[in-house]
Design a protein around this motif. Structure first.
Motif, PDB file in Angstrom:
ATOM      1  N   VAL A  85      20.596 -16.689  -8.631  1.00 26.34           N
ATOM      2  CA  VAL A  85      19.879 -17.508  -9.608  1.00 26.34           C
ATOM      3  C   VAL A  85      20.709 -18.693 -10.052  1.00 26.34           C
ATOM      4  CG1 VAL A  85      18.470 -15.604 -10.408  1.00 26.34           C
ATOM      5  CG2 VAL A  85      20.588 -16.079 -11.557  1.00 26.34           C
ATOM      6  N   VAL A  86      22.058 -18.512 -10.128  1.00 24.98           N
ATOM      7  CA  VAL A  86      22.885 -19.592 -10.660  1.00 24.98           C
ATOM      8  C   VAL A  86      23.047 -20.711  -9.636  1.00 24.98           C
ATOM      9  CG1 VAL A  86      25.249 -20.148 -11.299  1.00 24.98           C
ATOM     10  CG2 VAL A  86      24.108 -18.241 -12.357  1.00 24.98           C
ATOM     11  N   PHE A  87      23.224 -20.313  -8.375  1.00 25.10           N
ATOM     12  CA  PHE A  87      23.538 -21.308  -7.359  1.00 25.10           C
ATOM     13  C   PHE A  87      22.462 -22.384  -7.206  1.00 25.10           C
ATOM     14  CE2 PHE A  87      23.679 -22.625  -2.880  1.00 25.10           C
ATOM     15  CZ  PHE A  87      24.927 -23.198  -2.865  1.00 25.10           C
ATOM     16  N   PRO A  88      21.195 -22.019  -7.113  1.00 21.00           N
ATOM     17  CA  PRO A  88      20.194 -23.088  -7.011  1.00 21.00           C
ATOM     18  C   PRO A  88      20.205 -24.013  -8.220  1.00 21.00           C
ATOM     19  CG  PRO A  88      19.215 -20.997  -6.418  1.00 21.00           C
ATOM     20  CD  PRO A  88      20.558 -20.690  -6.964  1.00 21.00           C
ATOM     21  N   PHE A 138      32.105 -26.537  -2.531  1.00 17.26           N
ATOM     22  CA  PHE A 138      31.641 -25.319  -3.186  1.00 17.26           C
ATOM     23  C   PHE A 138      30.243 -24.930  -2.739  1.00 17.26           C
ATOM     24  CE2 PHE A 138      34.876 -25.379  -6.694  1.00 17.26           C
ATOM     25  CZ  PHE A 138      35.323 -24.117  -6.435  1.00 17.26           C
ATOM     26  N   ILE A 139      29.431 -25.922  -2.386  1.00 20.98           N
ATOM     27  CA  ILE A 139      28.083 -25.581  -1.922  1.00 20.98           C
ATOM     28  C   ILE A 139      28.182 -24.679  -0.703  1.00 20.98           C
ATOM     29  CG2 ILE A 139      26.030 -26.538  -0.823  1.00 20.98           C
ATOM     30  CD1 ILE A 139      26.170 -28.871  -2.648  1.00 20.98           C
ATOM     31  N   PHE A 140      29.193 -24.931   0.120  1.00 25.39           N
ATOM     32  CA  PHE A 140      29.327 -24.165   1.350  1.00 25.39           C
ATOM     33  C   PHE A 140      30.178 -22.924   1.177  1.00 25.39           C
ATOM     34  CE2 PHE A 140      29.682 -23.592   5.885  1.00 25.39           C
ATOM     35  CZ  PHE A 140      28.472 -24.072   6.297  1.00 25.39           C
ATOM     36  N   PHE A 141      31.005 -22.929   0.156  1.00 27.19           N
ATOM     37  CA  PHE A 141      32.013 -21.870   0.015  1.00 27.19           C
ATOM     38  C   PHE A 141      31.387 -20.488  -0.079  1.00 27.19           C
ATOM     39  CE2 PHE A 141      34.804 -19.305  -2.697  1.00 27.19           C
ATOM     40  CZ  PHE A 141      35.946 -19.336  -1.934  1.00 27.19           C
ATOM     41  N   TYR A 151      34.334  -6.035  -1.081  1.00 23.72           N
ATOM     42  CA  TYR A 151      34.417  -6.341  -2.512  1.00 23.72           C
ATOM     43  C   TYR A 151      34.377  -7.843  -2.750  1.00 23.72           C
ATOM     44  CZ  TYR A 151      35.879  -1.668  -3.992  1.00 23.72           C
ATOM     45  OH  TYR A 151      35.925  -0.359  -4.279  1.00 23.72           O
ATOM     46  N   LEU A 152      35.174  -8.550  -1.920  1.00 25.96           N
ATOM     47  CA  LEU A 152      35.380  -9.969  -2.204  1.00 25.96           C
ATOM     48  C   LEU A 152      34.166 -10.822  -1.834  1.00 25.96           C
ATOM     49  CD1 LEU A 152      39.091 -10.540  -1.257  1.00 25.96           C
ATOM     50  CD2 LEU A 152      38.053 -10.276  -3.485  1.00 25.96           C
ATOM     51  N   GLY A 153      33.334 -10.323  -0.928  1.00 28.89           N
ATOM     52  CA  GLY A 153      32.184 -11.112  -0.500  1.00 28.89           C
ATOM     53  C   GLY A 153      31.337 -11.603  -1.657  1.00 28.89           C
ATOM     54  N   PRO A 154      30.821 -10.688  -2.501  1.00 26.47           N
ATOM     55  CA  PRO A 154      30.022 -11.147  -3.644  1.00 26.47           C
ATOM     56  C   PRO A 154      30.822 -12.005  -4.614  1.00 26.47           C
ATOM     57  CG  PRO A 154      29.757  -8.796  -3.306  1.00 26.47           C
ATOM     58  CD  PRO A 154      30.853  -9.232  -2.406  1.00 26.47           C
ATOM     59  N   VAL A 155      32.126 -11.710  -4.743  1.00 28.69           N
ATOM     60  CA  VAL A 155      32.948 -12.508  -5.653  1.00 28.69           C
ATOM     61  C   VAL A 155      33.030 -13.951  -5.149  1.00 28.69           C
ATOM     62  CG1 VAL A 155      35.228 -12.745  -6.666  1.00 28.69           C
ATOM     63  CG2 VAL A 155      34.265 -10.494  -6.330  1.00 28.69           C
ATOM     64  N   PHE A 156      33.274 -14.102  -3.851  1.00 30.31           N
ATOM     65  CA  PHE A 156      33.303 -15.450  -3.272  1.00 30.31           C
ATOM     66  C   PHE A 156      31.973 -16.143  -3.456  1.00 30.31           C
ATOM     67  CE2 PHE A 156      36.871 -15.067   0.110  1.00 30.31           C
ATOM     68  CZ  PHE A 156      37.742 -14.746  -0.896  1.00 30.31           C
ATOM     69  N   GLY A 207      28.834 -20.445  -6.707  1.00 30.13           N
ATOM     70  CA  GLY A 207      27.888 -20.907  -7.703  1.00 30.13           C
ATOM     71  C   GLY A 207      28.564 -21.351  -8.988  1.00 30.13           C
ATOM     72  N   LEU A 208      29.487 -20.517  -9.484  1.00 29.92           N
ATOM     73  CA  LEU A 208      30.136 -20.842 -10.755  1.00 29.92           C
ATOM     74  C   LEU A 208      31.052 -22.054 -10.610  1.00 29.92           C
ATOM     75  CD1 LEU A 208      31.005 -17.357 -12.258  1.00 29.92           C
ATOM     76  CD2 LEU A 208      28.945 -18.724 -12.453  1.00 29.92           C
ATOM     77  N   GLY A 209      31.794 -22.103  -9.481  1.00 33.84           N
ATOM     78  CA  GLY A 209      32.691 -23.233  -9.264  1.00 33.84           C
ATOM     79  C   GLY A 209      31.933 -24.534  -9.272  1.00 33.84           C
ATOM     80  N   LEU A 210      30.751 -24.480  -8.688  1.00 38.17           N
ATOM     81  CA  LEU A 210      29.916 -25.673  -8.651  1.00 38.17           C
ATOM     82  C   LEU A 210      29.645 -26.163 -10.071  1.00 38.17           C
ATOM     83  CD1 LEU A 210      28.839 -27.086  -6.259  1.00 38.17           C
ATOM     84  CD2 LEU A 210      26.750 -25.784  -6.414  1.00 38.17           C
ATOM     85  N   ILE A 211      29.367 -25.210 -10.959  1.00 40.87           N
ATOM     86  CA  ILE A 211      29.062 -25.602 -12.335  1.00 40.87           C
ATOM     87  C   ILE A 211      30.324 -26.077 -13.044  1.00 40.87           C
ATOM     88  CG2 ILE A 211      28.267 -24.743 -14.558  1.00 40.87           C
ATOM     89  CD1 ILE A 211      26.443 -22.884 -13.095  1.00 40.87           C
ATOM     90  N   LEU A 212      31.442 -25.331 -12.837  1.00 41.68           N
ATOM     91  CA  LEU A 212      32.649 -25.598 -13.611  1.00 41.68           C
ATOM     92  C   LEU A 212      33.224 -26.974 -13.328  1.00 41.68           C
ATOM     93  CD1 LEU A 212      34.525 -22.197 -13.626  1.00 41.68           C
ATOM     94  CD2 LEU A 212      33.315 -23.329 -15.462  1.00 41.68           C
TER      95      LEU A 212
END
Lengths: 177, 230, 301
Positions: free
Chosen positions: C232-235, C109-112, C68-73, C78-83
């Motif tokens: 899509v968000v991460f790049p 976050f890039i690596f997280f 479950y947590l894999g996709p969340v992480f 990606g989101l943390g990078l933006i925030l």
């Protein structure tokens, strides 16, 4: 070249009458099964037939025997020689040649599964080759009725029509007759 | 069939023995502990499939169906010769990506299974496994006359004749083989079916699970997998 | 960092805009790739439909908590990078939660996400996933090295770890951009950029044609939707960082869209003309060409 070769071999091996199918393709029967190995070794090592093209079987149901065809190729002379050996259909045990040509291992597995011809000593010969969980007669034997088997196993969809291609096309191309 | 040979009787007595690696056996762990393993019981989940209800709100379900129809992900599993007809669909000539049709590499991510052509018993086993692993709702398209009534393999000892005995088929595309244009037309028809909410093959499979399993086990003699493959 | 409650809806609003934009730009890039291949390509709205479709699937299979947590992480990456990175320079609304050390956090976050993915995919128990993860991690690590060196180089250059200050220093003229003041660092960072954009030629570990799809092999329905969102968000998030660090940032959404597109296009351009590299080839490439440039960039400052 092939005539000379067959003549030379006939002195020592029980070969039947050769059939010169094409300029580069010759069929010949071998009457004595115990000479098979020495003949194959001689052909490979002395006569340059280094390549085993195929090893296959024919089921002569009426004569009660299997025919094994060892097709060998001489690349340099561009000649193919097919040796035909006959096995008793009831016994159906052949001599393994996997030590002469490793590819024969695969052919022998196939023959074991599809014709039920055993090759004692050939590696993995008793494993399943293509069929999975097959418990019936070997399917390439001619006393195995593939149509009856399929009708007893798989359900037909009603409404299938079969027409004779000859009369059908004749009617279609020349409606007047 | 008129030319059926009545004298030949299929062997229905012999049971195929269970494969050696699937029989109960003992495994020694690295620390020396000996564990009893029954692979068919321990390695797989035995739960039968559930019927998934539709969304309660009509408009939500319609919206979902619209999305499902416009995003068909095909499992890239070519079962027979018909798989060759799907290659032009991916490439510039026909380019099915225009219509939201994509090919996925794993059954977990696919919704549409295309049984492309004849299906031998050996492949049927894999096709069932792959189908059951796909997430619901899932669709099956039978390609070519081989899946409809056996086609040119009507007398083959090893090829099934009616695909809908074994898997819930939503749509057949007739032909031997159907051209890529026919495939595209078939996919468009499938889209219409899904938008009408008729693409409920997975639920049909779950409801008639016993019937499908009976048919499948009648032809697959070495049934060495659980009844439902998650 | 001055925190105010109004920042939360502001940040979410930014996030929404970026997600929608990212889905759109991803489709555009796929279309460009298709056109290069002579195909028409997917419709521009296809990615939105795929997302809805994946959420609409009915059956979910789980392999455990980490599954479950894999996709969340992954999405958190990606989101943390933006925030934590200011998106639009000078805008109160789109400053997000930036603070004085956000550059370090961004690097993390890039690596997280990749690490989270490794845990989740490992739990799925599929051999393809495990192989994909190990290959992906090896390659991303190698690609990150030049980027890390470039970041050290520019933090030395500007004497700060605050992205906003770095952007501020680049305002005024186009020649104030890091691109012109520290070209070596930008070059080194671009190695890391193309290496971690999850596009050809450096995407062998998740390409469907290779070991099937690699890490996400077992993921489906809503899990897959989360990972698609991240895909899509991460790049785009990464591109935002690059834009801020090296290309003068953006002062409005127009400049943002333009710069992100141009930067994204660099990796697409490389992707459509190059065949995929094997993992060991790309690691060797990054260590051989990327790493020396990064070291030079530090020495040159």
């Amino acid at each position: 070249m092939m005539r000379d070769l067959i003549e030379r071999l006939t002195q020592r091996y029980k070969l039947g009458a050769p059939v010169f199918q094409r300029a580069d393709l010759t069929f010949v029967d071998l009457a004595a099964n115990d000479q098979l190995r020495s003949l194959l070794l001689e052909l490979r090592d002395r006569e340059g037939f280094t390549h085993l093209v195929l090893l296959t079987a024919v089921d002569w149901l009426e004569e009660g025997r299997f025919q094994l065809t060892y097709m060998l190729n001489n690349r340099d002379a561009n000649q193919t020689l097919a040796l035909r050996v006959y096995l008793d259909r009831e016994v159906a045990v052949g001599e393994t040649i996997h030590d002469i040509w490793p590819t024969a291992e695969t052919y022998q597995r196939e023959l074991r599964e599809m014709f039920g011809i055993d090759f004692p000593g050939s590696p993995r010969v008793d494993e399943e080759f293509i069929l999975e969980g097959w418990t019936d007669l070997p399917p390439y034997r001619r006393d195995f009725d593939t149509l009856a088997y399929s009708q007893q196993t798989y359900r037909d969809r009603p409404g299938r029509e079969t027409t004779d291609p000859r009369t059908h096309m004749k009617h279609k191309l020349y409606p007047e007759g | 069939m008129k030319d059926m040979d009545k004298s030949f009787k299929k062997d229905t007595e012999t049971e195929f023995p269970l494969r050696e690696e699937l029989r109960p056996h003992q495994v020694t762990a690295p620390d020396g502990q000996v564990i009893e393993v029954d692979p068919l019981q321990d390695y797989f989940c035995q739960e039968p499939p559930k019927v998934h209800r539709k969304s309660y709100v009509r408009i939500v379900e319609d919206f979902y169906n619209w999305a499902r129809a416009h995003s068909l992900w095909i499992l890239g599993f070519g079962t027979g010769c018909g798989a060759i007809e799907m290659r032009p669909l991916m490439t510039p000539r026909f380019d099915a990506y225009r219509y939201g049709i994509q090919w996925r590499a794993t059954p977990r991510q696919a919704n549409l299974m295309v049984i492309s052509g004849y299906l031998s018993v050996k492949t049927l086993k894999r096709a069932i496994r792959a189908y059951e692993q796909m997430p619901s709702p899932k669709y099956v398209v039978g390609l070519g006359s081989c899946t409809i009534n056996g086609g040119m393999y009507w007398d083959s000892y090893n090829t099934i004749k009616r695909l809908d005995d074994y898997l819930p088929v939503d749509l057949y595309i007739a032909g031997c083989m159907p051209r890529p244009e026919a495939l595209l037309a078939g996919f468009m028809d499938l889209k219409k079916l899904i938008r009408k909410g008729q693409g409920e093959g997975a639920n049909k499979y779950a409801e008639n699970f016993d019937w499908y399993k009976e048919n499948q086990k009648a032809v697959i003699k070495d049934w060495d997998m659980p009844d439902y493959n998650w | 960092m001055n925190f105010e409650w109004i920042q939360i809806p502001y940040a979410l609003w930014t996030l929404l805009i970026i997600t929608v934009y990212a889905l759109f730009i991803m489709a555009i890039m796929q279309k460009i790739g298709a056109r290069v291949g002579g195909r028409y390509g997917i419709p521009v709205y296809q990615n939105y439909i795929d997302l809805v479709k994946n959420f609409a699937l009915r059956s979910h299979i789980t392999h455990g908590i980490m599954f479950y947590l894999g996709p969340v992480f992954r999405l958190t990456g990606g989101l943390g990078l933006i925030l934590f990175v200011p998106t639009i320079y000078g805008s109160v609304m789109h400053q997000n939660f930036h603070y004085s050390g956000d550059l370090i956090l961004a690097l993390y976050f890039i690596f997280f996400g990749t690490l989270g993915m490794a845990l989740g995919a490992g739990e799925s128990g599929h051999p393809h996933a495990a192989i994909g993860v190990s290959r992906g991690l090896a390659q991303v690590t190698a690609a990150e090295l030049p980027l890390a060196l470039a970041v050290f180089s520019i933090s030395l250059q500007y004497q700060t770890l605050n992205i906003t200050e770095i952007v501020a220093a680049q305002q005024g003229s186009i020649f104030n951009w890091t691109l012109f003041t520290n070209p070596l660092a930008v070059l080194a960072a671009m190695f890391g950029f193309v290496g971690t954009m999850m596009r050809a030629p450096f995407d062998v570990f998740l390409a469907p044609q290779e070991i099937p799809t690699g890490p996400p092999t077992e993921y489906h329905s809503a899990y897959l939707a989360l990972m698609q969102t991240n895909r899509v968000v991460f790049p785009v998030a990464k591109t935002i960082i690059y834009m801020n660090l090296f290309f003068g940032g953006a002062t409005n959404w127009g400049a943002f869209a333009l710069k992100v597109f141009a930067l994204y296009f660099v990796s697409v351009l490389i992707g459509v003309v190059m065949p995929r590299f094997r993992v060991e080839q790309s690691i060797r490439f990054f260590l051989k060409w990327g790493l020396p440039v990064g070291i030079l960039a530090i020495l040159a400052v």
